[in-house]
Design an enzyme around this catalytic site. Structure first.
Site, PDB file in Angstrom:
ATOM      1  N   GLU A  77       0.851  -1.198   0.000  1.00  0.00           N
ATOM      2  CA  GLU A  77       0.000   0.000   0.000  1.00  0.00           C
ATOM      3  C   GLU A  77       0.883   1.244   0.000  1.00  0.00           C
ATOM      4  O   GLU A  77       1.805   1.381   0.802  1.00  0.00           O
ATOM      5  CB  GLU A  77      -0.949   0.056   1.209  1.00  0.00           C
ATOM      6  CG  GLU A  77      -1.816   1.318   1.103  1.00  0.00           C
ATOM      7  CD  GLU A  77      -2.915   1.461   2.132  1.00  0.00           C
ATOM      8  OE1 GLU A  77      -3.021   0.625   3.044  1.00  0.00           O
ATOM      9  OE2 GLU A  77      -3.674   2.452   2.012  1.00  0.00           O
ATOM     10  N   ASP A 152      -2.227  11.886  -3.516  1.00  0.00           N
ATOM     11  CA  ASP A 152      -2.299  13.347  -3.647  1.00  0.00           C
ATOM     12  C   ASP A 152      -2.600  13.705  -5.097  1.00  0.00           C
ATOM     13  O   ASP A 152      -1.886  13.292  -6.006  1.00  0.00           O
ATOM     14  CB  ASP A 152      -0.971  13.970  -3.215  1.00  0.00           C
ATOM     15  CG  ASP A 152      -0.702  13.722  -1.736  1.00  0.00           C
ATOM     16  OD1 ASP A 152      -1.576  14.041  -0.912  1.00  0.00           O
ATOM     17  OD2 ASP A 152       0.364  13.169  -1.413  1.00  0.00           O
ATOM     18  N   ASP A 188     -10.716  10.781  -5.842  1.00  0.00           N
ATOM     19  CA  ASP A 188     -11.937  11.592  -5.899  1.00  0.00           C
ATOM     20  C   ASP A 188     -11.722  12.803  -6.810  1.00  0.00           C
ATOM     21  O   ASP A 188     -12.489  13.751  -6.768  1.00  0.00           O
ATOM     22  CB  ASP A 188     -12.367  12.050  -4.492  1.00  0.00           C
ATOM     23  CG  ASP A 188     -11.298  12.871  -3.810  1.00  0.00           C
ATOM     24  OD1 ASP A 188     -10.177  12.981  -4.357  1.00  0.00           O
ATOM     25  OD2 ASP A 188     -11.570  13.419  -2.714  1.00  0.00           O
ATOM     26  N   LYS A 224     -13.844   8.105   6.574  1.00  0.00           N
ATOM     27  CA  LYS A 224     -14.518   9.345   7.004  1.00  0.00           C
ATOM     28  C   LYS A 224     -14.360  10.431   5.940  1.00  0.00           C
ATOM     29  O   LYS A 224     -15.294  11.122   5.574  1.00  0.00           O
ATOM     30  CB  LYS A 224     -13.876   9.846   8.313  1.00  0.00           C
ATOM     31  CG  LYS A 224     -14.531   9.294   9.548  1.00  0.00           C
ATOM     32  CD  LYS A 224     -13.945   9.988  10.773  1.00  0.00           C
ATOM     33  CE  LYS A 224     -13.328   8.949  11.683  1.00  0.00           C
ATOM     34  NZ  LYS A 224     -12.298   9.420  12.568  1.00  0.00           N
TER      35      LYS A 224
HETATM   36  C1  LIG Z   1      -4.219  12.337   0.094  1.00  0.00           C
HETATM   37  S1  LIG Z   1      -3.445  11.272   1.243  1.00  0.00           S
HETATM   38  C2  LIG Z   1      -4.487   9.828   1.222  1.00  0.00           C
HETATM   39  C3  LIG Z   1      -4.250   8.943   2.396  1.00  0.00           C
HETATM   40  C4  LIG Z   1      -5.059   7.638   2.461  1.00  0.00           C
HETATM   41  N1  LIG Z   1      -4.692   6.707   1.414  1.00  0.00           N
HETATM   42  C5  LIG Z   1      -6.542   7.900   2.464  1.00  0.00           C
HETATM   43  O1  LIG Z   1      -7.242   7.350   1.610  1.00  0.00           O
HETATM   44  O2  LIG Z   1      -7.012   8.650   3.320  1.00  0.00           O
HETATM   45  C6  LIG Z   1      -2.006  10.718   0.346  1.00  0.00           C
HETATM   46  C7  LIG Z   1      -0.916  10.181   1.263  1.00  0.00           C
HETATM   47  O3  LIG Z   1       0.119   9.622   0.479  1.00  0.00           O
HETATM   48  C8  LIG Z   1       1.360   9.873   1.103  1.00  0.00           C
HETATM   49  N2  LIG Z   1       2.378   9.771   0.043  1.00  0.00           N
HETATM   50  C9  LIG Z   1       2.451  10.476  -1.104  1.00  0.00           C
HETATM   51  N3  LIG Z   1       3.481  10.081  -1.845  1.00  0.00           N
HETATM   52  C10 LIG Z   1       4.086   9.077  -1.149  1.00  0.00           C
HETATM   53  C11 LIG Z   1       5.219   8.283  -1.417  1.00  0.00           C
HETATM   54  N4  LIG Z   1       5.936   8.431  -2.536  1.00  0.00           N
HETATM   55  N5  LIG Z   1       5.586   7.367  -0.499  1.00  0.00           N
HETATM   56  C12 LIG Z   1       4.865   7.221   0.641  1.00  0.00           C
HETATM   57  N6  LIG Z   1       3.778   7.956   0.950  1.00  0.00           N
HETATM   58  C13 LIG Z   1       3.396   8.876   0.055  1.00  0.00           C
HETATM   59  C14 LIG Z   1       1.193  11.265   1.683  1.00  0.00           C
HETATM   60  O4  LIG Z   1       2.071  11.495   2.755  1.00  0.00           O
HETATM   61  C15 LIG Z   1      -0.272  11.248   2.135  1.00  0.00           C
HETATM   62  O5  LIG Z   1      -0.396  10.858   3.487  1.00  0.00           O
END
Ligand SMILES: C[S@@+](CC[C@H](N)C(=O)[O-])C[C@H]1O[C@@H](n2cnc3c(N)ncnc32)[C@H](O)[C@@H]1O
Length: 244
Positions: A77, A152, A188, A224
């Protein structure tokens, strides 16, 4: 959830030529290190569960079976945020092991807390850039699946290059997947959903399980964050592709 694509980033790659003496510009990263306080509960979880469940990033191939102490299908993941979906799925699928990457320290603490509270044993965390974990630590064909939930979106055009789901990254993911393994993405942000569909659809070793977007697989919970969006009328798109 904050949108890093809309905030100036201290880790943004230079848009101009690198200063003399630096051979290569800094890699384009898919994340910014967000500020965020680790709560007392998360800090306690780090102390109690970190030594067992957090693996150090090391630029050498991981012996995945040794890490989990058994032979079971392994799901990677990428970017689990606060680990809500991760813990839910790991509890639902005790016969699978989950290798989970996140760079946001409070998120790692939050997942460790859930691991402790729920007595989960089938999760290991690497608090590091998943792109490097994939490249340096994961052997070919070791994965049964990949989950990338709400990566992101990097809304601004000039930040689109930071999006995770791009052809080189997908090629790397495919190389670490076993034949028959899957990639499941959810977003989304419609333009990103379209990009995912194009990029995954153009990878010759991948086959879409749906005509275009898939129904939300039963194991992915409505978090959530997602529920809030749905109530506001926002869409969510799932994509599930199999490796031939
Ligand atoms: C928008 S959040 C979504 C989090 C979660 N998957 C959710 O559905 O709520 C995206 C997450 O990906 C992490 N992230 C982005 N690029 C990453 C990478 N290359 N390696 C590890 N984590 C990463 C960010 O720190 C962030 O917490």
């Amino acid at each position: 959830m904050t949108e890093p694509g809309n905030t100036p980033s201290p880790t943004s790659p230079p848009e101009h030529a690198p200063p003399e003496g630096i051979a290569h510009p800094r890699a384009i990263r898919s994340f910014v290190r967000r500020a965020g306080r680790t709560t007392t509960g998360q800090a306690k979880a780090f102390a109690e569960w970190g030594p067992r469940f957090v693996l150090p990033f090391e630029p050498k191939l991981l012996d995945v079976e040794a890490v989990f102490g058994r032979r079971a299908p392994i799901i990677l993941e990428i970017g689990f945020g606060m680990g809500e979906a991760t813990a839910h799925i790991a509890a639902l699928m005790p016969d699978h092991d989950f290798l989970c990457c996140e760079v946001h320290e409070p998120g790692v603490g939050a997942l460790l807390k859930r691991i402790g509270e729920q007595g989960l044993t089938n999760i290991r965390i690497v608090q590091h850039d998943a792109v490097e974990v994939l490249e340096r630590m994961l052997p070919e064909a070791c994965l049964a699946g990949v989950h990338v939930f709400f990566p992101d979106p990097w809304h601004k055009l000039r930040h689109n290059k930071r999006r995770l789901i791009q052809p080189p990254m997908v090629a790397r993911l495919v190389s670490r997947l076993q034949p028959g393994g899957y990639i499941h993405c959810a977003t989304d942000w419609e333009p990103y959903a379209q990009q995912m569909l194009e990029v995954l659809g153009a990878q010759p070793l991948l086959e879409n399980t749906a005509q275009a977007f898939a129904a939300r697989p039963h194991y992915r919970p409505l978090t959530k964050f997602e529920n809030r969006g749905l109530k506001l009328g926002h869409g969510v798109w799932d994509l599930v592709f199999h490796k031939r």
